[in-house]
Design a protein around this motif. Sequence first.
Motif, PDB file in Angstrom:
ATOM      1  N   PHE A 170      74.405  37.285  30.073  1.00 36.47           N
ATOM      2  CA  PHE A 170      74.674  36.120  29.222  1.00 36.47           C
ATOM      3  C   PHE A 170      74.363  36.496  27.774  1.00 36.47           C
ATOM      4  CE2 PHE A 170      73.319  33.848  33.233  1.00 36.47           C
ATOM      5  CZ  PHE A 170      74.590  33.406  33.568  1.00 36.47           C
ATOM      6  N   PHE A 171      75.139  35.996  26.820  1.00 41.11           N
ATOM      7  CA  PHE A 171      74.881  36.313  25.417  1.00 41.11           C
ATOM      8  C   PHE A 171      73.639  35.577  24.924  1.00 41.11           C
ATOM      9  CE2 PHE A 171      77.175  32.310  24.781  1.00 41.11           C
ATOM     10  CZ  PHE A 171      76.508  31.749  23.700  1.00 41.11           C
ATOM     11  N   PHE A 172      73.062  36.086  23.830  1.00 41.02           N
ATOM     12  CA  PHE A 172      71.971  35.395  23.143  1.00 41.02           C
ATOM     13  C   PHE A 172      72.370  35.143  21.701  1.00 41.02           C
ATOM     14  CE2 PHE A 172      68.245  36.172  20.257  1.00 41.02           C
ATOM     15  CZ  PHE A 172      67.776  34.858  20.294  1.00 41.02           C
ATOM     16  N   GLN A 173      72.183  33.909  21.269  1.00 41.91           N
ATOM     17  CA  GLN A 173      72.370  33.531  19.876  1.00 41.91           C
ATOM     18  C   GLN A 173      71.464  32.322  19.650  1.00 41.91           C
ATOM     19  OE1 GLN A 173      73.360  31.465  17.415  1.00 41.91           O
ATOM     20  NE2 GLN A 173      73.640  33.097  15.896  1.00 41.91           N
ATOM     21  N   PRO A 174      70.559  32.381  18.680  1.00 39.81           N
ATOM     22  CA  PRO A 174      69.531  31.335  18.552  1.00 39.81           C
ATOM     23  C   PRO A 174      70.053  29.905  18.454  1.00 39.81           C
ATOM     24  CG  PRO A 174      68.966  33.216  17.181  1.00 39.81           C
ATOM     25  CD  PRO A 174      70.342  33.480  17.711  1.00 39.81           C
ATOM     26  N   HIS A 175      71.279  29.731  17.952  1.00 34.17           N
ATOM     27  CA  HIS A 175      71.832  28.376  17.887  1.00 34.17           C
ATOM     28  C   HIS A 175      72.043  27.781  19.284  1.00 34.17           C
ATOM     29  CE1 HIS A 175      72.666  27.743  13.614  1.00 34.17           C
ATOM     30  NE2 HIS A 175      72.964  29.038  13.550  1.00 34.17           N
ATOM     31  N   PHE A 176      72.228  28.649  20.273  1.00 32.55           N
ATOM     32  CA  PHE A 176      72.679  28.172  21.576  1.00 32.55           C
ATOM     33  C   PHE A 176      71.681  28.366  22.715  1.00 32.55           C
ATOM     34  CE2 PHE A 176      76.484  29.784  19.267  1.00 32.55           C
ATOM     35  CZ  PHE A 176      77.035  28.550  18.965  1.00 32.55           C
ATOM     36  N   ASN A 177      70.908  29.446  22.700  1.00 29.14           N
ATOM     37  CA  ASN A 177      70.070  29.710  23.867  1.00 29.14           C
ATOM     38  C   ASN A 177      68.930  30.661  23.525  1.00 29.14           C
ATOM     39  OD1 ASN A 177      71.420  32.138  23.584  1.00 29.14           O
ATOM     40  ND2 ASN A 177      72.615  31.937  25.465  1.00 29.14           N
ATOM     41  N   GLN A 178      68.201  31.064  24.556  1.00 26.19           N
ATOM     42  CA  GLN A 178      67.063  31.960  24.405  1.00 26.19           C
ATOM     43  C   GLN A 178      67.479  33.401  24.737  1.00 26.19           C
ATOM     44  OE1 GLN A 178      63.560  30.953  24.104  1.00 26.19           O
ATOM     45  NE2 GLN A 178      63.463  28.872  24.900  1.00 26.19           N
ATOM     46  N   PRO A 179      66.649  34.405  24.357  1.00 24.04           N
ATOM     47  CA  PRO A 179      66.981  35.795  24.724  1.00 24.04           C
ATOM     48  C   PRO A 179      67.191  35.969  26.230  1.00 24.04           C
ATOM     49  CG  PRO A 179      65.238  35.766  23.095  1.00 24.04           C
ATOM     50  CD  PRO A 179      65.462  34.337  23.490  1.00 24.04           C
ATOM     51  N   TRP A 180      66.337  35.307  27.013  1.00 19.91           N
ATOM     52  CA  TRP A 180      66.592  35.192  28.462  1.00 19.91           C
ATOM     53  C   TRP A 180      67.160  33.799  28.692  1.00 19.91           C
ATOM     54  CZ3 TRP A 180      66.678  38.691  32.244  1.00 19.91           C
ATOM     55  CH2 TRP A 180      65.954  39.886  32.104  1.00 19.91           C
ATOM     56  N   ASN A 181      68.418  33.713  29.070  1.00 14.07           N
ATOM     57  CA  ASN A 181      69.030  32.425  29.377  1.00 14.07           C
ATOM     58  C   ASN A 181      68.256  31.732  30.492  1.00 14.07           C
ATOM     59  OD1 ASN A 181      71.105  30.653  30.923  1.00 14.07           O
ATOM     60  ND2 ASN A 181      72.112  31.092  28.980  1.00 14.07           N
ATOM     61  N   PHE A 182      68.213  30.401  30.449  1.00 12.66           N
ATOM     62  CA  PHE A 182      67.444  29.686  31.479  1.00 12.66           C
ATOM     63  C   PHE A 182      68.004  29.912  32.881  1.00 12.66           C
ATOM     64  CE2 PHE A 182      70.376  26.497  29.683  1.00 12.66           C
ATOM     65  CZ  PHE A 182      70.967  25.967  30.806  1.00 12.66           C
ATOM     66  N   LEU A 183      69.280  30.260  32.987  1.00 13.50           N
ATOM     67  CA  LEU A 183      69.816  30.616  34.306  1.00 13.50           C
ATOM     68  C   LEU A 183      69.193  31.922  34.797  1.00 13.50           C
ATOM     69  CD1 LEU A 183      73.622  29.811  33.939  1.00 13.50           C
ATOM     70  CD2 LEU A 183      71.834  28.380  34.902  1.00 13.50           C
ATOM     71  N   ASN A 184      69.098  32.894  33.882  1.00 15.54           N
ATOM     72  CA  ASN A 184      68.420  34.141  34.232  1.00 15.54           C
ATOM     73  C   ASN A 184      66.985  33.859  34.675  1.00 15.54           C
ATOM     74  OD1 ASN A 184      70.030  35.705  31.456  1.00 15.54           O
ATOM     75  ND2 ASN A 184      70.508  36.100  33.587  1.00 15.54           N
ATOM     76  N   LYS A 185      66.316  32.987  33.927  1.00 14.07           N
ATOM     77  CA  LYS A 185      64.910  32.708  34.216  1.00 14.07           C
ATOM     78  C   LYS A 185      64.723  32.077  35.590  1.00 14.07           C
ATOM     79  CE  LYS A 185      63.187  32.430  29.488  1.00 14.07           C
ATOM     80  NZ  LYS A 185      62.463  31.614  28.490  1.00 14.07           N
ATOM     81  N   ALA A 186      65.704  31.288  36.029  1.00 13.83           N
ATOM     82  CA  ALA A 186      65.625  30.718  37.383  1.00 13.83           C
ATOM     83  C   ALA A 186      65.687  31.826  38.417  1.00 13.83           C
ATOM     84  CB  ALA A 186      66.754  29.712  37.600  1.00 13.83           C
ATOM     85  N   GLY A 187      66.590  32.779  38.215  1.00 12.35           N
ATOM     86  CA  GLY A 187      66.697  33.902  39.143  1.00 12.35           C
ATOM     87  C   GLY A 187      65.449  34.761  39.147  1.00 12.35           C
ATOM     88  N   LEU A 188      64.890  35.026  37.977  1.00 14.08           N
ATOM     89  CA  LEU A 188      63.675  35.836  37.884  1.00 14.08           C
ATOM     90  C   LEU A 188      62.486  35.125  38.532  1.00 14.08           C
ATOM     91  CD1 LEU A 188      64.107  37.115  34.211  1.00 14.08           C
ATOM     92  CD2 LEU A 188      64.429  38.441  36.317  1.00 14.08           C
ATOM     93  N   ALA A 189      62.408  33.804  38.314  1.00 10.14           N
ATOM     94  CA  ALA A 189      61.310  33.029  38.903  1.00 10.14           C
ATOM     95  C   ALA A 189      61.399  33.025  40.429  1.00 10.14           C
ATOM     96  CB  ALA A 189      61.327  31.601  38.369  1.00 10.14           C
ATOM     97  N   ALA A 190      62.613  32.945  40.966  1.00  8.35           N
ATOM     98  CA  ALA A 190      62.789  32.979  42.418  1.00  8.35           C
ATOM     99  C   ALA A 190      62.372  34.333  42.975  1.00  8.35           C
ATOM    100  CB  ALA A 190      64.240  32.670  42.784  1.00  8.35           C
ATOM    101  N   ALA A 191      62.666  35.403  42.227  1.00  4.78           N
ATOM    102  CA  ALA A 191      62.268  36.741  42.669  1.00  4.78           C
ATOM    103  C   ALA A 191      60.749  36.879  42.691  1.00  4.78           C
ATOM    104  CB  ALA A 191      62.885  37.789  41.749  1.00  4.78           C
ATOM    105  N   GLU A 192      60.075  36.297  41.697  1.00  7.80           N
ATOM    106  CA  GLU A 192      58.608  36.328  41.667  1.00  7.80           C
ATOM    107  C   GLU A 192      58.030  35.555  42.836  1.00  7.80           C
ATOM    108  OE1 GLU A 192      56.447  38.003  39.687  1.00  7.80           O
ATOM    109  OE2 GLU A 192      58.268  39.020  38.970  1.00  7.80           O
ATOM    110  N   THR A 193      58.650  34.424  43.156  1.00  8.45           N
ATOM    111  CA  THR A 193      58.203  33.628  44.297  1.00  8.45           C
ATOM    112  C   THR A 193      58.320  34.435  45.589  1.00  8.45           C
ATOM    113  OG1 THR A 193      58.918  31.591  43.215  1.00  8.45           O
ATOM    114  CG2 THR A 193      58.587  31.482  45.583  1.00  8.45           C
ATOM    115  N   ARG A 194      59.392  35.197  45.682  1.00  7.05           N
ATOM    116  CA  ARG A 194      59.595  36.016  46.879  1.00  7.05           C
ATOM    117  C   ARG A 194      58.527  37.096  47.001  1.00  7.05           C
ATOM    118  NH1 ARG A 194      65.142  39.302  48.508  1.00  7.05           N
ATOM    119  NH2 ARG A 194      64.874  39.130  50.761  1.00  7.05           N
TER     120      ARG A 194
END
Length: 449
Positions: free
Chosen positions: A420-444
């Motif tokens: 996913f692209f990053f541009q401060p007007h629109f989102n974070q360096p890690w998109n919140f969709l990415n963060k959901a996937g990363l958080a699920a991996a940590e839970t696992r």
Amino acid sequence: MKIAVIGSTHAGTAAVTNMANMYPEADITVYEKNDNVSFLSCGLALYVGGVVEDPQGLFYSSPEQLRSLGVTMKMQHAVQEIDTARKQIKALNLVTGEEINDSYDKLVMSTGSWPIIPPIDGIKLDNILLAKNFNQANTIIEKSREVKHVTIVGAGYIGVELVEAFQQAGKKVTLIDGVDRILNKYLDEEFTDQVEQAFIDRGVELRLGETVTRFEGENTVEAVVTNAGRVETDLVIMCVGFRPNTELLKGKVDMLPNGAIKVDDYMRTSNPDILAAGDCCAVKYNPTRKAAYIPLATNAVRMGTLVARNLIDPVMKNVGTQGTSGLHIYDLNMASTGLTETSAQAMDIHVKNITINEKHRPEFMPTAEDVMLKVSYLPESRKIIGAQVLSKADVTQSINTLSVCIQTGMTIDELGFVDFFFQPHFNQPWNFLNKAGLAAAETRKVELV
């Protein structure tokens, strides 16, 4: 080739437009009960609330446009009988009373749906209205001008949108639903709690978990009585759901128990010369891989287009649906796709869920709104099976992305590393969709320790 089309809202209009272009030599006749085609009922509340001032913007086609394609338009004609063995149709001109007999080689059923009207005592009193088509929208506008208290029965999308419209118009509003929370088919409790609070903060009376037992009044409704009390009111709008309009083919093609017509991947019914599309039929629901009744305009236009493509030979499959939908209430933007935790439990499907709360963009920006995202996935395969989002920022397109993820079988772990692209007007360096996937991996990781 003679083609008869019954009904022309979303699916019918899409089918007719495409068939007229693909089969210019065909004789296409449309039978439509109303005096209009292609009304966007999803804009009904915006029209009632005055956001849409010109109602013509809610139509994306017209009888005149379809006639210009060479289509015969039988407007205000109700089909009364279909003889599938002889391939014949009997219709009634609702203006003149004339009966018409016609024949077809191919029949397209796009009869749509109709609001459910529960058999409640007093439901035929004046000022108890339905909310589906253009004429009903005009009736609601006319009847609501002078009333002070409006009661909405049914807390689905149309119901809650009408609540917002009438509250903003200065009416006293009561919302009644038999379930103990609103929008329960689309969002889990942590999301609906926020929408309910938005209504409460603005003085809307919520009577949830209550069942309407009767309506009271002389000729016009004066009160709604539930199993828990009585609400004096001037106007009632019934929004308790929709049923497929399929009586014409009952016993003649295969249907679900609720009457929705079963179609194959190419929109063909069990009768090879009858195709169906839109709210009158079932659709392949990808999260469960089963046929389901999901009346949405987006499904309807896709299915109608596929009817045209597959009218003669099966050439293009329906990829199915995730039931993706969105809603804007006050300053809240929300959307969902696939199964929620609630709907999965109701289907006895075991899912895992990851919920994250993030800012939609970096906090060094002038504003950075909260985003709540919940993603549901299967515990063994880790495939994404549903998602919900809510924010004051419009991040609803993220649910379209997750709809694609469900359709293509992506896992929650893969989501963590999607580009996913990053541009401060629109989102974070890690998109919140990415963060959901990363958080699920940590839970696992924790689960495996």
